[in-house]
Design an enzyme around this catalytic site. Structure first.
Site, PDB file in Angstrom:
ATOM      1  N   GLU A  16      10.405   0.182  10.456  1.00 10.38           N
ATOM      2  CA  GLU A  16      10.713   1.547  10.076  1.00 10.38           C
ATOM      3  C   GLU A  16      10.506   2.876  10.242  1.00 10.38           C
ATOM      4  O   GLU A  16       9.212   3.032   9.469  1.00 10.38           O
ATOM      5  CB  GLU A  16      11.766   1.966   7.837  1.00 10.38           C
ATOM      6  N   LYS A  49       0.621  -0.936   0.077  1.00 14.34           N
ATOM      7  CA  LYS A  49      -0.241  -0.337  -0.139  1.00 14.34           C
ATOM      8  C   LYS A  49       0.914   1.268  -0.191  1.00 14.34           C
ATOM      9  O   LYS A  49       1.670   2.052   0.905  1.00 14.34           O
ATOM     10  CB  LYS A  49      -0.850   0.702   1.253  1.00 14.34           C
ATOM     11  N   CYS A  68      13.338  10.796   6.862  1.00 14.95           N
ATOM     12  CA  CYS A  68      13.779   9.785   8.037  1.00 14.95           C
ATOM     13  C   CYS A  68      14.862  10.292   9.014  1.00 14.95           C
ATOM     14  O   CYS A  68      14.709   9.986   9.832  1.00 14.95           O
ATOM     15  CB  CYS A  68      13.156   8.179   8.001  1.00 14.95           C
ATOM     16  N   GLU A 111      10.738  14.899  15.752  1.00  6.50           N
ATOM     17  CA  GLU A 111      10.795  15.001  14.162  1.00  6.50           C
ATOM     18  C   GLU A 111      10.250  15.901  13.595  1.00  6.50           C
ATOM     19  O   GLU A 111       8.432  15.362  13.699  1.00  6.50           O
ATOM     20  CB  GLU A 111      10.418  13.305  13.325  1.00  6.50           C
TER      21      GLU A 111
HETATM   22  P1  NAD Z   1       2.503   7.793   8.419  1.00  2.00           P
HETATM   23  O1  NAD Z   1       3.151   6.742   9.037  1.00  2.00           O
HETATM   24  O2  NAD Z   1       1.303   8.626   8.342  1.00  2.00           O
HETATM   25  O3  NAD Z   1       2.098   7.492   7.055  1.00  2.00           O
HETATM   26  C1  NAD Z   1       2.793   5.645   6.890  1.00  2.00           C
HETATM   27  C2  NAD Z   1       2.125   4.707   6.452  1.00  2.00           C
HETATM   28  O4  NAD Z   1       1.030   3.932   6.951  1.00  2.00           O
HETATM   29  C3  NAD Z   1       0.739   5.250   4.598  1.00  2.00           C
HETATM   30  O5  NAD Z   1       1.159   4.766   3.881  1.00  2.00           O
HETATM   31  C4  NAD Z   1      -0.297   5.592   5.741  1.00  2.00           C
HETATM   32  O6  NAD Z   1      -1.709   5.592   4.905  1.00  2.00           O
HETATM   33  C5  NAD Z   1      -0.022   4.294   6.652  1.00  2.00           C
HETATM   34  N1  NAD Z   1      -1.044   4.589   7.334  1.00  2.00           N
HETATM   35  C6  NAD Z   1      -1.237   5.369   8.129  1.00  2.00           C
HETATM   36  N2  NAD Z   1      -2.249   5.126   9.314  1.00  2.00           N
HETATM   37  C7  NAD Z   1      -2.465   3.878   9.647  1.00  2.00           C
HETATM   38  C8  NAD Z   1      -2.202   2.904  10.805  1.00  2.00           C
HETATM   39  N3  NAD Z   1      -3.351   3.461  11.884  1.00  2.00           N
HETATM   40  N4  NAD Z   1      -2.780   1.590  10.126  1.00  2.00           N
HETATM   41  C9  NAD Z   1      -2.610   1.017   9.561  1.00  2.00           C
HETATM   42  N5  NAD Z   1      -1.652   1.851   8.114  1.00  2.00           N
HETATM   43  C10 NAD Z   1      -1.328   3.046   8.300  1.00  2.00           C
HETATM   44  O7  NAD Z   1       3.692   8.421   7.517  1.00  2.00           O
HETATM   45  P2  NAD Z   1       4.006   9.637   6.843  1.00  2.00           P
HETATM   46  O8  NAD Z   1       3.694  10.757   7.446  1.00  2.00           O
HETATM   47  O9  NAD Z   1       3.879   8.888   5.912  1.00  2.00           O
HETATM   48  O10 NAD Z   1       5.828   9.532   6.495  1.00  2.00           O
HETATM   49  C11 NAD Z   1       6.092   9.350   7.284  1.00  2.00           C
HETATM   50  C12 NAD Z   1       7.141   9.409   8.246  1.00  2.00           C
HETATM   51  O11 NAD Z   1       7.855   7.783   8.048  1.00  2.00           O
HETATM   52  C13 NAD Z   1       8.201   9.643   9.348  1.00  2.00           C
HETATM   53  O12 NAD Z   1       7.811  10.121  10.835  1.00  2.00           O
HETATM   54  C14 NAD Z   1       9.591   8.881   9.153  1.00  2.00           C
HETATM   55  O13 NAD Z   1      10.318   9.540   9.331  1.00  2.00           O
HETATM   56  C15 NAD Z   1       8.696   7.646   8.153  1.00  2.00           C
HETATM   57  N6  NAD Z   1      10.296   7.606   7.777  1.00  2.00           N
HETATM   58  C16 NAD Z   1      11.428   6.670   8.348  1.00  2.00           C
HETATM   59  C17 NAD Z   1      11.661   5.031   7.464  1.00  2.00           C
HETATM   60  C18 NAD Z   1      12.451   4.655   7.284  1.00  2.00           C
HETATM   61  O14 NAD Z   1      13.131   3.365   7.145  1.00  2.00           O
HETATM   62  N7  NAD Z   1      12.651   4.468   9.153  1.00  2.00           N
HETATM   63  C19 NAD Z   1      12.362   5.995   5.801  1.00  2.00           C
HETATM   64  C20 NAD Z   1      10.726   6.779   5.194  1.00  2.00           C
HETATM   65  C21 NAD Z   1      10.106   7.146   6.274  1.00  2.00           C
END
Ligand code: NAD
Length: 487
Positions: free
Chosen positions: A266, A192, A300, A398
């Protein structure tokens, strides 16, 4: 106090615009990719997809509900037996095809990524798309060599059906990091993409179809948190791989407790770059800029805390602000652009909220950059926050935007203690010309990845991942492979 930093005095000339002229065709609407076909969502819902740099409508995509996720899961389950038993070299051939096709269509994918994400075209062209192809190449090579990846030399099997949820900051690259190792190990997938950036994942689905992947091996379901929840809470998946915020990751881990499901998480980060007085200063300034302004800081592992040895702090800040003043903002499709658009209105609001908090906490806010900010779209100037203290909110949480916190230290021990003073543990960087100090500090930093005299350096063969609240599990290299093998 707010200070607008002027452009460098030498910049009396300007670049001519160099816009990317290619525009890939985008369908008016997209279905879900399930069992080798694009199908409408049973939920009957669709979502609007926009260009964050212009707010222009790009297309509509299907919004998957619970029953759509279940349909994708069943297709992946049905395909598992055939895919995992396919001759490994044949699996490898199919993955090589995807890598080659990605290279062939790199321009189309780059433009699509920039249109949908807002990142500068030079980044999607030079990093996102080639890195994604590299992940498919690298893992294609592993398919018929998996027995050498594990101790004992036996032939390891796949974990099974994988549910994979990714964020919006590196849409294609995150899809490649998830799919390539999973498929190489004989797993089948339901992936997804994030709600704001589904377009390159859907185009990747076309590649899988055109490369003759058996139906059901890869399924792409678009949607928001509801679709993500439907994957995370579905009892059938053998593995859930999540990349996203710590908050959502924590909820997924809790929800999976008690179920025999493998997990990789991650999550977020608050990386520190340590600049010692004996560092190569000009290179360290470049590294600081790359560390926090790459992809508008929506990374991230961004080096969002800059810890500089007190004796050079003033000089370093002056050099940094001078360099930041030459960062070009504007049309992400222009090949000269350094800083593009923020991915969504919600993310921009969140970043602006943190800058406001920083002001209230007494930080000095330096907003820099050159170029005209477009009237529409979501824009944030490259920002440095001076005088930040370790206890400040902006030093602890963050921000996920082009905002760097400047802090100082006096001794090696203080540098290490300040760098480790965070609930996160994803990335860190050390800048010093003294190798003994470099190795000593690197060893003491509590972060999954530590770069020495560099930052944001990646390779498909090198594992990446976090510790503490930045998650667990690795992506890339042999370690990443192990996450998708039954052992
Ligand atoms: P997010 O957690 O809001 O969303 C990530 C994904 O999860 C999206 O596809 C979203 O639709 C889905 N999602 C949202 N709520 C959910 C739930 N309750 N259950 C299951 N899935 C759900 O994060 P974001 O705003 O899209 O991304 C930013 C974050 O991602 C930052 O904190 C960043 O540090 C992190 N990130 C980490 C890495 C890594 O490798 N550690 C890489 C990229 C981004």
């Amino acid at each position: 106090m707010s200070t607008a930093t002027p452009s460098p005095k030498t910049a009396k000339w300007d670049y001519a615009p160099a816009p990317e002229s290619f525009r890939p065709e985008i369908n008016a609407d997209h279905g879900l990719y399930i069992d080798g076909k694009f199908v409408p969502a049973k939920s009957g819902r669709t979502m609007n997809v926009i260009n964050p740099a212009t707010e222009e409508h790009l297309t509509r995509v299907a919004e998957a509900g619970k029953s759509d996720v279940d349909r994708a899961y069943k297709a992946a389950r049905k395909a598992l037996r055939g895919w995992s038993r396919m001759k490994a070299s044949e699996r490898g051939k199919l993955l090589f095809r995807v890598a080659r096709k990605l290279q062939e269509r790199a321009r189309e994918f780059s433009v699509l990524e920039t249109l949908n994400n807002g990142k500068p075209i030079k980044e999607s062209r030079d990093a996102d798309i080639p890195e994604s192809a590299k992940h498919f190449f690298y893992h294609a090579g592993w398919c018929d060599k998996l027995r050498y990846a594990v101790a004992g030399g036996h032939q390891p099997g796949p974990v099974g059906v994988c549910g994979q949820i990714i964020p919006w900051n590196f849409p294609l690259m995150m899809a490649a990091w998830k799919l390539a190792p999973a498929l190489a190990c004989g797993n089948t997938c339901v992936l997804k993409p994030a709600e704001t950036t589904p377009l390159t994942a859907l185009r990747l689905a076309e590649l899988f179809r055109d490369c003759d992947f058996p139906p059901g091996v890869v399924n792409i379901v678009t949607g928001g948190p509801e679709a993500g929840k439907a994957i995370a809470q579905h009892e059938g998946f053998d593995k859930i791989a999540f990349t996203g915020s710590t908050e959502v990751g924590r909820g997924i881990v809790k929800g999976c407790a008690g179920r025999p499901v493998r997990l990789t998480m991650e999550l977020g980060g608050k990386g520190a770059q340590l600049i010692f007085a004996d560092a190569a200063i000009d290179q360290a300034v470049e590294s600081a800029v790359l560390g926090i302004f790459y992809n508008q800081g929506q990374v991230c592992c961004a080096g969002s805390r800059l810890l500089v040895e007190e004796s050079i702090a003033e000089m370093f800040q002056a050099k940094l602000l001078h360099r930041m003043a030459s960062l070009r903002m504007g049309d992400p499709m222009d090949k000269n652009t350094d800083v593009g658009a923020i991915n969504s209105a919600a993310q921009l609001k969140r970043i602006a909220g943190y800058v406001k908090i920083a002001r209230n906490e007494g930080a000095v806010v330096h907003e820099c950059g050159v170029g005209e900010i477009p009237k529409k779209g979501f824009w944030c100037k490259p920002t440095a926050l001076g005088g930040v203290q370790p206890a400040h909110v902006v030093a602890r949480e963050e921000i996920f935007g082009p905002v760097v916190c400047l802090m100082t230290f006096r001794t090696v021990d203080e540098a290490v203690a300040r760098a480790n003073d965070t609930p996160f543990g994803l990335s860190a960087g050390v800048w010093t010309e003294k190798s003994a100090k470099m190795f000593d500090v690197a060893r003491r930093l509590r972060a999954g990845v530590v770069w020495c005299n560099g930052f944001n350096l990646f390779d498909a063969a090198s594992p990446f991942g976090g510790m503490k609240e930045s998650g667990f599990g690795r992506e890339g290299g042999r370690h990443g492979l192990m996450e998708y093998l039954a052992h």
